[in-house]
Write an enzyme that holds these catalytic residues in place. Sequence first.
Site, mmCIF file in Angstrom:
data_model
loop_
_atom_site.group_PDB
_atom_site.id
_atom_site.type_symbol
_atom_site.label_atom_id
_atom_site.label_comp_id
_atom_site.label_asym_id
_atom_site.label_seq_id
_atom_site.Cartn_x
_atom_site.Cartn_y
_atom_site.Cartn_z
ATOM 1 N N PHE A 172 0.870 -1.176 0.000
ATOM 2 C CA PHE A 172 0.000 0.000 0.000
ATOM 3 C C PHE A 172 0.908 1.228 0.000
ATOM 4 O O PHE A 172 1.596 1.490 0.993
ATOM 5 C CB PHE A 172 -0.873 -0.046 1.258
ATOM 6 C CG PHE A 172 -1.784 1.127 1.459
ATOM 7 C CD1 PHE A 172 -3.064 1.136 0.910
ATOM 8 C CD2 PHE A 172 -1.382 2.204 2.229
ATOM 9 C CE1 PHE A 172 -3.917 2.214 1.129
ATOM 10 C CE2 PHE A 172 -2.235 3.283 2.455
ATOM 11 C CZ PHE A 172 -3.506 3.285 1.898
ATOM 12 N N GLY A 186 21.209 -6.857 31.919
ATOM 13 C CA GLY A 186 22.163 -6.980 30.809
ATOM 14 C C GLY A 186 21.740 -8.044 29.804
ATOM 15 O O GLY A 186 21.974 -7.901 28.602
ATOM 16 N N GLU A 190 1.923 4.452 9.848
ATOM 17 C CA GLU A 190 0.451 4.559 9.768
ATOM 18 C C GLU A 190 -0.057 5.760 10.559
ATOM 19 O O GLU A 190 -1.126 5.717 11.163
ATOM 20 C CB GLU A 190 -0.206 3.264 10.254
ATOM 21 C CG GLU A 190 0.378 2.056 9.559
ATOM 22 C CD GLU A 190 -0.626 1.219 8.821
ATOM 23 O OE1 GLU A 190 -1.788 1.624 8.732
ATOM 24 O OE2 GLU A 190 -0.216 0.176 8.313
HETATM 25 C C1 LIG Z 1 9.113 0.529 8.757
HETATM 26 C C2 LIG Z 1 8.150 1.468 8.098
HETATM 27 C C3 LIG Z 1 7.135 0.950 7.304
HETATM 28 C C4 LIG Z 1 6.253 1.810 6.645
HETATM 29 N N1 LIG Z 1 5.287 1.281 5.811
HETATM 30 C C5 LIG Z 1 4.524 2.118 5.049
HETATM 31 C C6 LIG Z 1 3.622 1.598 4.065
HETATM 32 O O1 LIG Z 1 3.458 0.376 3.917
HETATM 33 N N2 LIG Z 1 2.945 2.476 3.278
HETATM 34 C C7 LIG Z 1 3.091 3.826 3.394
HETATM 35 O O2 LIG Z 1 2.458 4.557 2.630
HETATM 36 N N3 LIG Z 1 3.931 4.350 4.337
HETATM 37 C C8 LIG Z 1 4.647 3.536 5.155
HETATM 38 N N4 LIG Z 1 5.521 4.050 6.090
HETATM 39 C C9 LIG Z 1 5.662 5.506 6.200
HETATM 40 C C10 LIG Z 1 5.070 6.073 7.483
HETATM 41 O O3 LIG Z 1 3.679 6.004 7.462
HETATM 42 C C11 LIG Z 1 5.621 7.502 7.653
HETATM 43 O O4 LIG Z 1 6.986 7.355 8.006
HETATM 44 C C12 LIG Z 1 4.866 8.289 8.703
HETATM 45 O O5 LIG Z 1 3.571 8.600 8.266
HETATM 46 C C13 LIG Z 1 5.589 9.586 9.083
HETATM 47 O O6 LIG Z 1 5.988 10.301 7.966
HETATM 48 P P1 LIG Z 1 7.503 10.816 7.842
HETATM 49 O O7 LIG Z 1 8.383 9.660 8.095
HETATM 50 O O8 LIG Z 1 7.638 11.529 6.558
HETATM 51 O O9 LIG Z 1 7.686 11.816 9.057
HETATM 52 P P2 LIG Z 1 7.285 13.369 9.087
HETATM 53 O O10 LIG Z 1 5.893 13.540 8.613
HETATM 54 O O11 LIG Z 1 8.349 14.162 8.429
HETATM 55 O O12 LIG Z 1 7.313 13.648 10.655
HETATM 56 C C14 LIG Z 1 8.505 13.927 11.378
HETATM 57 C C15 LIG Z 1 8.096 14.342 12.792
HETATM 58 O O13 LIG Z 1 7.305 15.545 12.733
HETATM 59 C C16 LIG Z 1 6.064 15.329 13.379
HETATM 60 N N5 LIG Z 1 5.013 16.110 12.714
HETATM 61 C C17 LIG Z 1 4.712 16.176 11.394
HETATM 62 N N6 LIG Z 1 3.664 16.983 11.194
HETATM 63 C C18 LIG Z 1 3.272 17.424 12.416
HETATM 64 C C19 LIG Z 1 2.229 18.277 12.881
HETATM 65 N N7 LIG Z 1 1.341 18.839 12.041
HETATM 66 N N8 LIG Z 1 2.148 18.518 14.212
HETATM 67 C C20 LIG Z 1 3.026 17.945 15.085
HETATM 68 N N9 LIG Z 1 4.030 17.133 14.702
HETATM 69 C C21 LIG Z 1 4.141 16.875 13.387
HETATM 70 C C22 LIG Z 1 5.815 13.829 13.265
HETATM 71 O O14 LIG Z 1 4.885 13.377 14.242
HETATM 72 C C23 LIG Z 1 7.219 13.290 13.476
HETATM 73 O O15 LIG Z 1 7.505 13.258 14.849
HETATM 74 C C24 LIG Z 1 6.377 3.212 6.808
HETATM 75 C C25 LIG Z 1 7.376 3.722 7.639
HETATM 76 C C26 LIG Z 1 8.254 2.876 8.275
HETATM 77 C C27 LIG Z 1 9.330 3.464 9.141
#
Ligand SMILES: Cc1cc2nc3c(=O)[nH]c(=O)nc-3n(C[C@H](O)[C@H](O)[C@H](O)COP(=O)(O)OP(=O)(O)OC[C@H]3O[C@@H](n4cnc5c(N)ncnc54)[C@H](O)[C@@H]3O)c2cc1C
Length: 387
Positions: A123, A343, A366
């Site tokens: 997805f 440990g 998610e």
């Molecule tokens: C192992 C893994 C599997 C994944 N699998 C999928 C998948 O199958 N499909 C898919 O589509 N995605 C997937 N993801 C992506 C995941 O959903 C995103 O990493 C997540 O939504 C956060 O987005 P970002 O990493 O760009 O962080 P960012 O959006 O850049 O966020 C960085 C920080 O800023 C904070 N932040 C951002 N906006 C705000 C706000 N408005 N107010 C307060 N704080 C905020 C966030 O909470 C976070 O702490 C996966 C991620 C990982 C690590």
Amino acid sequence: MDFELTPEQKAVKEMTRRFAEEEIVPLARENDRKCRFPHEIIKKMAPMGLVGGPIPEKYGGAGLDFISHAIVTEEIGRACSSVRTTLSVQVSLVELCILNWGTEEQKRKYLPALCKGELIGCFALTEPGAGSDAANQSTRAISRGDKWALNGTKTWISNAGVADIAILIARTDADTKEKHEGLTAFIIECKGKKGYSTRDIENKLGLRSSNTAEIFLEDCELPRNAVLGEVGQGFKVAMGGLDNGRFSVAAGCVGISQACIDASVKYAKERIQFDRPIGSFQLIQDMIARMVVDTEAARLLVYKAADVKNKGERSTHETSIAKYFASEAALRAANMAVQIHGGYGYSDEFPVERYLRDARVATIYEGTSEIQKLIIGRDVLGLRAFA
Ligand SMILES: Cc1cc2nc3c(=O)[nH]c(=O)nc-3n(C[C@H](O)[C@H](O)[C@H](O)COP(=O)(O)OP(=O)(O)OC[C@H]3O[C@@H](n4cnc5c(N)ncnc54)[C@H](O)[C@@H]3O)c2cc1C
């Protein structure tokens, strides 16, 4: 209100627990060490109905209610979060999306094979510039003759490196007032597809035997009937998918927390210091009691969201509460489980270090905990923190 599981739900729990103990737990450490995708486990789960839990029997699923679906997900999550993540994507994000938004032809074409584990799905919503701001999609789908042509990059996509089909969100209209408008969901048959390639993301902190990859689309052509749902309704498809995906993450986190309790109770009874089992010390009991309370509360929140889903009602609010609480609780539990193991909890001789590494992502993927809180805040205040 009845807090008892039905006989059928108890049977589902027992069957899944037995399968997980016999088939998943013994392989979890080695699969984690070798970053080995659990293909063979998925294949073994399918005949038991575990790969198509909530999908109706007429499409090859087991026709489970959402409490049973949560029970299955918890039990798999108790054994191994990598397998649980693979399954959550397959069932909750891919199969349920196709069930809820697909045409009859799409349901008949994909669901039976997905439920059998013959097809693996992914997805793809997240992009380099669209994480929490999921509507900020740059991937473009342009209508070209009788086809769609897709260009763009997706990142952090679970299962993408091994997937046979991808549900992928792209922008079909760049001139809309709001950025969540003009998006469309597509089903891509990705194996060997021209213009479609992936690159695995290596060396993750946790979920090491689950596959995570980037997707590159370069003039990737799709037939008109590859659209899932309506053109322009992609954001709705994605958010509906996330309601199910988050529910599944929450249930899986209850499993991590339960695994932490089980491992910690065993260890605290066996480990002797100061001539007594460490479990007799009040400070150890404090940690175990906090884990038990958190886990029980998280499980009830998951069941509450399941109850709303069973009624066919929208569950965004209840699911966000469950996902936020259960993921933070799993992280607290895993941290305390390592502490209780001292440990010895710091090496993979015991599974608790894996629980901690695997729990870490649950407050991120998610929808981060911050995003869950903003959804809950929006619902109670009636004020949006983001569009
Ligand atoms: C192992 C893994 C599997 C994944 N699998 C999928 C998948 O199958 N499909 C898919 O589509 N995605 C997937 N993801 C992506 C995941 O959903 C995103 O990493 C997540 O939504 C956060 O987005 P970002 O990493 O760009 O962080 P960012 O959006 O850049 O966020 C960085 C920080 O800023 C904070 N932040 C951002 N906006 C705000 C706000 N408005 N107010 C307060 N704080 C905020 C966030 O909470 C976070 O702490 C996966 C991620 C990982 C690590």
